[in-house]
Design a protein around this motif. Sequence first.
Motif, short mmCIF file in Angstrom:
data_model
loop_
_atom_site.label_atom_id
_atom_site.label_comp_id
_atom_site.label_asym_id
_atom_site.label_seq_id
_atom_site.Cartn_x
_atom_site.Cartn_y
_atom_site.Cartn_z
N LYS A 52 0.85 -1.18 0.00
CA LYS A 52 0.00 0.00 0.00
C LYS A 52 0.89 1.23 0.00
O LYS A 52 1.58 1.51 0.97
CB LYS A 52 -0.91 0.01 1.23
CG LYS A 52 -1.88 1.20 1.25
CD LYS A 52 -2.81 1.15 2.44
CE LYS A 52 -3.76 2.37 2.42
NZ LYS A 52 -4.68 2.36 3.58
N GLY A 53 0.87 1.98 -1.12
CA GLY A 53 1.73 3.16 -1.23
C GLY A 53 3.15 2.77 -1.57
O GLY A 53 3.63 3.00 -2.67
N ALA A 69 3.07 5.82 5.23
CA ALA A 69 2.56 4.63 4.56
C ALA A 69 3.68 3.69 4.14
O ALA A 69 3.45 2.49 3.94
CB ALA A 69 1.72 5.01 3.34
N GLU A 192 -2.48 4.07 10.91
CA GLU A 192 -3.59 4.64 10.14
C GLU A 192 -3.78 6.12 10.46
O GLU A 192 -4.01 6.94 9.57
CB GLU A 192 -4.88 3.87 10.42
CG GLU A 192 -4.92 2.46 9.83
CD GLU A 192 -5.16 2.46 8.33
OE1 GLU A 192 -5.27 3.55 7.72
OE2 GLU A 192 -5.22 1.36 7.75
N ILE A 195 -0.90 8.16 8.86
CA ILE A 195 -1.02 8.15 7.40
C ILE A 195 -2.06 9.15 6.95
O ILE A 195 -1.84 9.95 6.02
CB ILE A 195 -1.36 6.72 6.90
CG1 ILE A 195 -0.16 5.79 7.05
CG2 ILE A 195 -1.82 6.76 5.43
CD1 ILE A 195 -0.47 4.32 6.81
N ASN A 196 -3.21 9.14 7.61
CA ASN A 196 -4.29 10.08 7.27
C ASN A 196 -3.91 11.51 7.64
O ASN A 196 -4.27 12.46 6.93
CB ASN A 196 -5.58 9.67 7.97
CG ASN A 196 -6.16 8.39 7.41
OD1 ASN A 196 -6.02 8.11 6.22
ND2 ASN A 196 -6.81 7.60 8.25
N LYS A 199 -1.72 13.01 4.96
CA LYS A 199 -2.52 13.43 3.80
C LYS A 199 -3.22 14.75 4.08
O LYS A 199 -3.26 15.65 3.23
CB LYS A 199 -3.55 12.35 3.46
CG LYS A 199 -2.94 11.06 2.95
CD LYS A 199 -4.02 10.00 2.74
CE LYS A 199 -3.42 8.68 2.27
NZ LYS A 199 -4.45 7.63 2.11
N ASP A 211 1.25 9.26 -6.01
CA ASP A 211 0.33 8.39 -5.30
C ASP A 211 0.03 9.06 -3.97
O ASP A 211 0.96 9.40 -3.23
CB ASP A 211 0.98 7.01 -5.09
CG ASP A 211 0.04 6.00 -4.42
OD1 ASP A 211 -0.89 6.41 -3.73
OD2 ASP A 211 0.27 4.78 -4.60
N LYS A 212 -1.24 9.25 -3.65
CA LYS A 212 -1.60 9.95 -2.41
C LYS A 212 -1.11 9.22 -1.16
O LYS A 212 -0.95 9.83 -0.10
CB LYS A 212 -3.11 10.17 -2.33
CG LYS A 212 -3.95 8.91 -2.22
CD LYS A 212 -5.43 9.22 -2.16
CE LYS A 212 -6.26 7.94 -2.02
NZ LYS A 212 -7.72 8.24 -1.95
N ASP A 213 -0.87 7.90 -1.29
CA ASP A 213 -0.34 7.16 -0.14
C ASP A 213 1.12 7.47 0.13
O ASP A 213 1.69 6.97 1.11
CB ASP A 213 -0.53 5.65 -0.35
CG ASP A 213 -1.96 5.21 -0.08
OD1 ASP A 213 -2.56 5.72 0.87
OD2 ASP A 213 -2.47 4.37 -0.84
#
Length: 398
Positions: A52-53, A69, A192, A195-196, A199, A211-213
């Motif tokens: 992921k990412g 990420a 989590e 990571i958020n 962003k 990639d936003k991740d």
Amino acid sequence: MPIQTLITKGKVPVKIYTGQVDPAAYQQLLNLSQMPFVHSHIAVMPDVHCGKGATVGSVIPTLGAIIPAAVGVDIGCGMCAVRLSLNANDLPDSLRSLRLALEAAVPVGFAMHRSDRAQRSTINALGVGLHQILDKHPKVNAKQNKPYQTWIRQLGTLGGGNHFIELCLDESDKVWIMLHSGSRGIGNVIGEYFINLAKKDMGQHLLNLPDKDLAYFREGAKHYDDYLLAVGWAQDYAMTNRREMLRLIGEVLHKKWPKLTFTKEVINCHHNYVAHEWHFDAKVLITRKGAIRAGEGELGIIPGSMGARSYVVRGKGNEQSFCSCSHGAGRLMSRSEAKRRYNADDVAHQTQGIECRKDSGVIDEIPAAYKDIEQVMAQQSDLVEVVHQLRQVMCIKG
């Protein structure tokens, strides 16, 4: 073997220790190589596969920035192994009762202990660091039911997915305990959350990323130090969790073999983590996403699947890999694909001779879902030397 594949389309090269990289993982690596703060190059281990990412099996050196990420949500996930004072002929013909006893002592999957099992001094020491994180980020606690009780009672628990406890025999028929686990629920919510938060902090700049991740915290930014504190705490928790499991396993084994002892050297290594290290004339943040440190003379563990050999290795300190090696065989297919292709009978056939679950709940961990560990080991002969080969005789999965 030396580097097999070189990607030069980004801001830094990507050096890969295999010639087999699936298209999705290749694109992720290309995206990573576009990030402006990556130092020197990205090293990629032979167990590489899509994550992921960031790609699993990648080693990412950064200057003045960190990508949450890329560390992932199972912060500090890793391996632990120790040799016992037992030989193969000390084991009973059937290991089923031992497996059930260990499963009763070490909760698996989402389960936790019904009471506090870790020593109060261990809990208190971890509690100090966690409260420092929660003072600034109380919303981390909001993501778990009964959060304070949960992180304490998950100390000494396995988790699910590819986490495992194994009883193994080495080339001299000496018995080993090997286990794989991480930072459990608390590590997941910390991962989590940040990571958020990365962003959110990037705002409109998020649109400029491939990639936003790959959202990141810059050094000096509001939450950079907070994340490093949190990720460091989760790594300590993961290592403590593995030690607690080993202690609980020891209690079970001592009931059957009262004179049993562990060898003095216990190997306990992360393979999803971040650390400050010196590489190519710079002090960098090294993110190992599915890779272990393999500095010169350092011992590490590279597990195969539940039907293949695992290896205790000694690092060669290869700078091109940032003193790293693979963290396992690496997935050949996704969990959903494995469930589509195989059934419980296939699991039973591929794990013949191993005491383990052979039901539909572990189809996604079937040996065929993983790469050939022998090939993976051959591809990283420049990175590590084999100290012990381990073949499992019992495997506990979450």
